[in-house]
Write a protein that holds these residues in place. Structure first.
Motif, PDB file in Angstrom:
ATOM      1  N   VAL A  83       0.885  -1.160   0.000  1.00  9.17           N
ATOM      2  CA  VAL A  83       0.000   0.000   0.000  1.00  9.17           C
ATOM      3  C   VAL A  83       0.921   1.208   0.000  1.00  9.17           C
ATOM      4  N   SER A 134      -8.713   5.175   3.205  1.00 10.13           N
ATOM      5  CA  SER A 134      -8.107   4.747   1.939  1.00 10.13           C
ATOM      6  C   SER A 134      -7.182   3.550   2.159  1.00 10.13           C
ATOM      7  N   TYR A 135      -6.454   3.536   3.274  1.00 11.72           N
ATOM      8  CA  TYR A 135      -5.552   2.422   3.588  1.00 11.72           C
ATOM      9  C   TYR A 135      -6.354   1.157   3.878  1.00 11.72           C
ATOM     10  N   ASN A 161       1.515   5.263  -0.395  1.00 16.31           N
ATOM     11  CA  ASN A 161       1.151   6.674  -0.476  1.00 16.31           C
ATOM     12  C   ASN A 161       2.467   7.426  -0.585  1.00 16.31           C
ATOM     13  N   ALA A 188      -7.520  -0.308   0.695  1.00 18.61           N
ATOM     14  CA  ALA A 188      -6.417  -0.931  -0.033  1.00 18.61           C
ATOM     15  C   ALA A 188      -6.104  -2.308   0.535  1.00 18.61           C
ATOM     16  N   VAL A 192      -2.472   4.888  -2.804  1.00 16.87           N
ATOM     17  CA  VAL A 192      -3.508   5.542  -2.006  1.00 16.87           C
ATOM     18  C   VAL A 192      -3.170   7.000  -1.764  1.00 16.87           C
ATOM     19  N   ILE A 197      -6.713   4.349  -4.896  1.00 19.26           N
ATOM     20  CA  ILE A 197      -7.790   4.749  -3.984  1.00 19.26           C
ATOM     21  C   ILE A 197      -7.486   6.168  -3.526  1.00 19.26           C
TER      22      ILE A 197
END
Length: 137
Positions: A69, A128-129, A71, A132, A96, A121
């Motif tokens: 995941v 959002s996490y 970001n 995911a 994300v 996402i």
């Protein structure tokens, strides 16, 4: 199942930085909630403000983990290197973003990661996490 969350620059300031955009909760507090919510998933966490460290971490885990995941923060919009690292690995990546990047400055509308991610996402806050992680299960 083994998943790592990789956060990029300034995400270490969650809970302090622009709470109207990012909320009041630190990521460490939210991570504890995720670990309780997903007890059958080994969740690891890595954060760096340094582009090369993020690339190295993606390369380190990108052939052995079940999911990443990612970001990448502002590097999403500037780092061809992070985009290339995502492309080079076999572990699937979900990109994300906490905020809706398309409702912000126009430079945030470009991602060097999306084309090689399993999915993206955007705009659901810290959830959002959560979304995911669910996508990998």
């Amino acid at each position: 199942m083994k998943i790592i969350i990789i956060n990029g620059p300034n995400l270490n300031l969650l809970g302090k930085r622009e709470p109207e955009v990012y909320g009041n909760e630190t990521f460490e507090t939210y991570l504890k909630k995720l670990q309780i919510q997903f007890p059958n998933v080994t969740l690891e966490y890595f954060q760096s403000n340094i582009e090369g460290e993020i690339i190295s971490k993606i390369q380190e885990v990108g052939f052995t983990y079940d999911g990443i995941v990612l970001n990448a923060g502002a590097y999403t919009h500037t780092s061809i290197g992070i985009g290339d690292a995502v492309k080079a690995i076999t572990t699937p990546v979900i990109e994300v973003h906490i905020s809706n990047t398309f409702s912000r400055e126009s430079f945030r509308h470009q991602s060097y990661i999306s084309a090689n991610a399993k999915g993206v996402i955007i705009g659901f806050g810290l959830q959002s996490y959560d979304l995911a992680i669910k996508s990998f299960i």
